[in-house]
Design a protein around this motif. Structure first.
Motif, PDB file in Angstrom:
ATOM      1  N   UNK A 187      33.647  34.549  25.843  1.00 58.33           N
ATOM      2  CA  UNK A 187      34.633  33.982  24.928  1.00 58.33           C
ATOM      3  C   UNK A 187      35.230  35.083  24.056  1.00 58.33           C
ATOM      4  N   UNK A 188      34.358  35.953  23.558  1.00 60.54           N
ATOM      5  CA  UNK A 188      34.805  37.014  22.667  1.00 60.54           C
ATOM      6  C   UNK A 188      35.851  37.896  23.339  1.00 60.54           C
ATOM      7  N   UNK A 189      35.526  38.386  24.538  1.00 60.13           N
ATOM      8  CA  UNK A 189      36.453  39.272  25.235  1.00 60.13           C
ATOM      9  C   UNK A 189      37.710  38.522  25.665  1.00 60.13           C
ATOM     10  N   UNK A 190      37.529  37.240  26.013  1.00 60.62           N
ATOM     11  CA  UNK A 190      38.684  36.443  26.424  1.00 60.62           C
ATOM     12  C   UNK A 190      39.645  36.291  25.249  1.00 60.62           C
ATOM     13  N   UNK A 191      39.071  36.102  24.038  1.00 63.42           N
ATOM     14  CA  UNK A 191      39.923  35.983  22.850  1.00 63.42           C
ATOM     15  C   UNK A 191      40.706  37.274  22.638  1.00 63.42           C
ATOM     16  N   UNK A 192      40.012  38.399  22.821  1.00 61.25           N
ATOM     17  CA  UNK A 192      40.680  39.700  22.722  1.00 61.25           C
ATOM     18  C   UNK A 192      41.858  39.772  23.694  1.00 61.25           C
ATOM     19  N   UNK A 193      41.585  39.262  24.922  1.00 60.90           N
ATOM     20  CA  UNK A 193      42.640  39.272  25.935  1.00 60.90           C
ATOM     21  C   UNK A 193      43.844  38.455  25.477  1.00 60.90           C
ATOM     22  N   UNK A 194      43.558  37.268  24.923  1.00 60.57           N
ATOM     23  CA  UNK A 194      44.670  36.391  24.546  1.00 60.57           C
ATOM     24  C   UNK A 194      45.392  36.874  23.298  1.00 60.57           C
ATOM     25  N   UNK A 195      44.827  37.866  22.608  1.00 63.05           N
ATOM     26  CA  UNK A 195      45.581  38.479  21.519  1.00 63.05           C
ATOM     27  C   UNK A 195      46.727  39.322  22.096  1.00 63.05           C
ATOM     28  N   UNK A 196      46.474  39.867  23.299  1.00 68.00           N
ATOM     29  CA  UNK A 196      47.487  40.725  23.916  1.00 68.00           C
ATOM     30  C   UNK A 196      48.439  39.927  24.805  1.00 68.00           C
TER      31      UNK A 196
ATOM     32  N   UNK B 258      39.320  39.216  42.522  1.00 66.14           N
ATOM     33  CA  UNK B 258      39.995  40.036  41.508  1.00 66.14           C
ATOM     34  C   UNK B 258      38.969  40.716  40.606  1.00 66.14           C
ATOM     35  N   UNK B 259      37.979  39.963  40.181  1.00 69.29           N
ATOM     36  CA  UNK B 259      36.973  40.543  39.288  1.00 69.29           C
ATOM     37  C   UNK B 259      36.277  41.713  39.981  1.00 69.29           C
ATOM     38  N   UNK B 260      35.970  41.536  41.278  1.00 66.11           N
ATOM     39  CA  UNK B 260      35.341  42.628  42.018  1.00 66.11           C
ATOM     40  C   UNK B 260      36.265  43.839  42.053  1.00 66.11           C
ATOM     41  N   UNK B 261      37.525  43.595  42.330  1.00 65.12           N
ATOM     42  CA  UNK B 261      38.490  44.684  42.453  1.00 65.12           C
ATOM     43  C   UNK B 261      38.548  45.517  41.169  1.00 65.12           C
ATOM     44  N   UNK B 262      38.650  44.820  40.033  1.00 68.45           N
ATOM     45  CA  UNK B 262      38.767  45.558  38.776  1.00 68.45           C
ATOM     46  C   UNK B 262      37.451  46.237  38.425  1.00 68.45           C
ATOM     47  N   UNK B 263      36.344  45.561  38.696  1.00 68.87           N
ATOM     48  CA  UNK B 263      35.050  46.153  38.346  1.00 68.87           C
ATOM     49  C   UNK B 263      34.769  47.402  39.175  1.00 68.87           C
ATOM     50  N   UNK B 264      35.299  47.400  40.417  1.00 70.64           N
ATOM     51  CA  UNK B 264      35.083  48.568  41.273  1.00 70.64           C
ATOM     52  C   UNK B 264      35.861  49.770  40.773  1.00 70.64           C
ATOM     53  N   UNK B 265      37.047  49.517  40.256  1.00 65.54           N
ATOM     54  CA  UNK B 265      37.883  50.597  39.753  1.00 65.54           C
ATOM     55  C   UNK B 265      37.301  51.150  38.457  1.00 65.54           C
ATOM     56  N   UNK B 266      38.061  51.997  37.795  1.00 62.50           N
ATOM     57  CA  UNK B 266      37.509  52.578  36.575  1.00 62.50           C
ATOM     58  C   UNK B 266      38.312  52.120  35.369  1.00 62.50           C
ATOM     59  N   UNK B 267      38.407  50.795  35.223  1.00 63.05           N
ATOM     60  CA  UNK B 267      39.101  50.276  34.052  1.00 63.05           C
ATOM     61  C   UNK B 267      38.294  50.615  32.801  1.00 63.05           C
ATOM     62  N   UNK B 268      38.883  51.363  31.876  1.00 62.85           N
ATOM     63  CA  UNK B 268      38.129  51.731  30.673  1.00 62.85           C
ATOM     64  C   UNK B 268      37.809  50.505  29.824  1.00 62.85           C
ATOM     65  N   UNK B 269      36.633  50.553  29.199  1.00 65.72           N
ATOM     66  CA  UNK B 269      36.228  49.457  28.324  1.00 65.72           C
ATOM     67  C   UNK B 269      37.282  49.275  27.239  1.00 65.72           C
ATOM     68  N   UNK B 270      37.567  47.986  26.957  1.00 61.32           N
ATOM     69  CA  UNK B 270      38.541  47.610  25.935  1.00 61.32           C
ATOM     70  C   UNK B 270      39.990  47.828  26.347  1.00 61.32           C
ATOM     71  N   UNK B 271      40.213  48.333  27.585  1.00 57.14           N
ATOM     72  CA  UNK B 271      41.589  48.343  28.075  1.00 57.14           C
ATOM     73  C   UNK B 271      41.960  46.911  28.429  1.00 57.14           C
ATOM     74  N   UNK B 272      43.237  46.662  28.592  1.00 62.27           N
ATOM     75  CA  UNK B 272      43.658  45.294  28.894  1.00 62.27           C
ATOM     76  C   UNK B 272      43.147  44.863  30.271  1.00 62.27           C
ATOM     77  N   UNK B 273      43.063  45.788  31.228  1.00 60.13           N
ATOM     78  CA  UNK B 273      42.521  45.448  32.551  1.00 60.13           C
ATOM     79  C   UNK B 273      41.087  44.942  32.418  1.00 60.13           C
TER      80      UNK B 273
END
Ligand SMILES: Nc1ncnc2c1ncn2[C@@H]1O[C@H](COP(=O)(O)OP(=O)(O)O)[C@@H](O)[C@H]1O
Ligand SMILES: [Mg+2]
Lengths: 317, 267
Positions: free
Chosen positions: A51-60, A268-283
């Motif tokens: 929920x916390x991270x999702x809220x962060x997402x919906x801020x953007x 999709x979740x697998x795809x992004x997790x495999x890549x190197x999306x930095x923590x707290x980036x929008x991805x």
């Protein structure tokens, strides 16, 4: 305390270790309570972080865009976040899976509980349940390497990665769940009801169709909904066999063409997790928004199934 | 058998000749000879495990459904060998209805419980009318006429059992088999069902298994007393000790075993 109670003549011979047992009772209470609390707390923690991270997402990203945009391009320069793209792909693969799992699972369940000799049933049921233990990565490569070429030979326009192959094999993967739970429900219909039906001059088919299956309906429906929940949450098969191609929602309904490659929520979740999306980036936050959506859908399915069982269960008493 | 002739219509509907029944290798019932007369109540009495239900279930071939059950000997139903290959057990059960020990209504509406067997057996007339008639025959109509759409499981045990009787009567059977139909019921419900049986016996042939000797003496014209060879429930083969009019069995038994049983000295 016990000193004040009237004691029997032989009281001196009985010396229960009340102190110790009282203490151990309390210990057991605390210990087990702690473990129960731990599992609840873990679940709550997971949900809270979602929920916390999702809220962060919906801020953007505005909520309405998330719900109503027709494209899913979070990794593009000009990203769009239309979750319907992923939801439609998820529901399509799940629907294909159910088209396989429900009829086959139900037939297997009816055969096992109504036709198979008890000895055979004792063997077949555990074997069926064993099938549920096949790692889904095996299913995934089975779809990609075995089923897809067959589909390509039979149907024109089937891509290497496609929803149909993944859905069909996912159906096989959830088949044991659907069959086993339905079988439990059918087997639980009291023998006396079958006898009552036969005693009225019904054939076997009539008894099964009109008495046994309606009597087991709530359990059968629940097993199908749980099968669907598993199909929606299934990850490996769709990631391997259905590809990573989010199809824009268009009026020509091309996004529902099962011959094409699609992207489900899980892949999709697998795809992004495999890549190197930095923590707290929008991805990174996108994962949680999608995870949250997935969680809500499977939770809803579980609630529906739970409600259905309680609402329509026959008590037979 | 002058007594029998005076009391009952002696046209035989079911005739049992040298019947033995096995469950796998276990001999449950041995060498039974018995003629069931038409349009009267025949009671099967005897202690638990002496094969009364087993015999009853031979009459409508319910034991075909029991794995490992084997029947030797002959049962004729109005001259037809019940176990002949050309006899269809489904058709037979339509003729010979059964009411079970524990009420087993379908988890459907009261109406549907009765309409279902009527429809499944291809009734050509007015289904609704026959449902009402069956419920009246089973003395249940007044209690349920305002709630026919309600689930049958909401009825009391006694009402459920009368519903099961109505359901069995609905398809107009020739014979009605009842396996301890009152054993799960309270005394008031039991009395109602006994009254019902007394009414039905003018039209139907009824065979009833009962543990209750008073019940047998109250409602039946013929009584068959069974025992099992070791005297211990479940251990030996059941057999028919004595068969005669209820009056004779209860007042003038020929066998000591029967006398002991009906006078309540054992069992
Ligand atoms: N399905 C079955 N399988 C094996 N044995 C059975 C089965 N049904 C009944 N029996 C045995 O057959 C004997 C007679 O049973 P039953 O006809 O039910 O007796 P009753 O109705 O007189 O109490 C008993 O010893 C019982 O254990
Ligand atoms: Mg019995």
């Amino acid at each position: 305390m016990s000193e004040n109670l009237a004691t029997s003549r032989t009281a001196s011979r009985w010396k229960p270790r009340r102190k110790w047992s009282q203490w151990s009772e309390r210990l057991v209470y605390v210990l087990f309570g702690a473990f129960a609390l731990l599992s609840i707390a873990t679940t709550a923690g997971i949900i809270a972080s979602l929920v916390f991270e999702a809220i962060e997402f919906f801020k953007a990203v505005p909520f309405t865009h998330f719900l109503f945009d027709g494209e899913w391009t979070p990794l593009f320069a000009n990203p769009q976040y239309g979750i319907l793209v992923l939801i439609s792909a998820t529901l399509m693969t799940a629907a294909i899976a159910l088209c396989v799992a429900i009829p086959l699972g139900l037939m297997a369940a009816i055969y096992l509980s109504e036709f198979a000799a008890p000895k055979l049933r004792r063997w077949l049921k555990p074997s069926l349940e064993l099938l549920a233990g096949i790692p889904s990565v095996v299913h995934g490569y089975f779809a990609l390497i075995f089923v897809t070429p067959i589909l390509q030979a039979l149907i024109p326009g089937v891509e290497v990665f496609n929803a149909l192959s993944a859905g069909l094999v996912m159906g096989i993967a959830i088949l044991p769940t659907v069959a086993s739970l339905s079988e439990d429900a059918i087997f639980a219909v009291p023998q006396s009801l079958r006898q009552g039906a036969y005693a009225l001059g019904t054939t076997r088919r009539e008894a099964i169709q009109n008495v046994v299956l309606p009597g087991a309906l709530s359990g059968i429906v629940a097993s199908c909904i749980l099968g669907m929940a598993r199909a929606v949450g299934e990850t490996m098969i769709v990631t391997i066999a259905a590809g990573q191609n989010p199809r824009p929602i268009k009026p020509d309904l091309s996004f529902l063409d099962p011959r094409l490659s699609v992207q489900t929520m899980t892949s999709f979740i697998v795809q992004v997790s495999q890549g190197d999306a930095p923590v707290n980036s929008i991805e990174y936050k996108t994962i949680f928004a999608v995870g949250m959506t997935l969680f809500i859908i499977t939770l809803l399915l579980n609630i529906i199934s739970f409600w259905f069982v309680n609402r329509f269960r026959e008590s037979y008493e | 058998m002058a007594l029998t002739a005076a009391l009952v219509d002696t046209d035989t509907v079911l005739s049992v000749e040298n019947l033995s029944v096995y469950y796998d290798r276990f001999l449950a019932l041995t060498q039974v000879y018995l003629n069931i007369p038409q349009r009267c109540v025949t009671a099967f009495i005897g202690s638990s495990g002496c094969g009364k239900s087993t015999l009853l279930r031979c009459f409508n071939r319910m034991n075909d459904l029991t794995m490992g059950c084997r029947v030797q000997g002959k049962i004729s139903y109005r001259g037809t060998d019940l176990y002949a290959p050309r006899v269809d057990p489904v058709e037979l059960r339509r003729q010979i209805g059964m009411v079970f020990q524990k009420p087993n209504p379908f988890p459907k509406s009261i109406y549907e419980n009765i309409a279902y067997p009527i429809r499944i057996n291809g009734y050509q007339g007015d289904v609704e009318e026959l449902v009402e008639q069956s419920l009246r025959d089973a003395a249940l109509w007044d209690e349920v006429k305002d709630k026919l759409k309600q689930n049958a499981l909401s009825l009391s045990g006694g009402q459920q059992q009368r519903l099961c009787i109505a359901r069995a009567l609905a398809i107009e059977p020739d014979i009605l088999l009842m396996d301890e139909p009152c054993s799960a019921l309270d005394p008031i419900s039991t009395a109602r069902i006994e009254d019902l049986i007394k009414q039905l016996r003018t039209q139907y042939t009824i065979i009833i298994v009962t543990h209750n000797m008073q019940q047998a003496s109250r409602i039946s014209q013929m009584t068959a007393f069974f025992n099992s060879s070791s005297g211990e429930a479940g251990a030996g083969a059941g057999y028919l000790v004595e068969y005669g009019t209820t009056e004779q069995i209860f007042t003038d038994p020929r066998q000591d075993l029967t006398r002991d049983y009906v006078s309540g000295r054992f069992g």
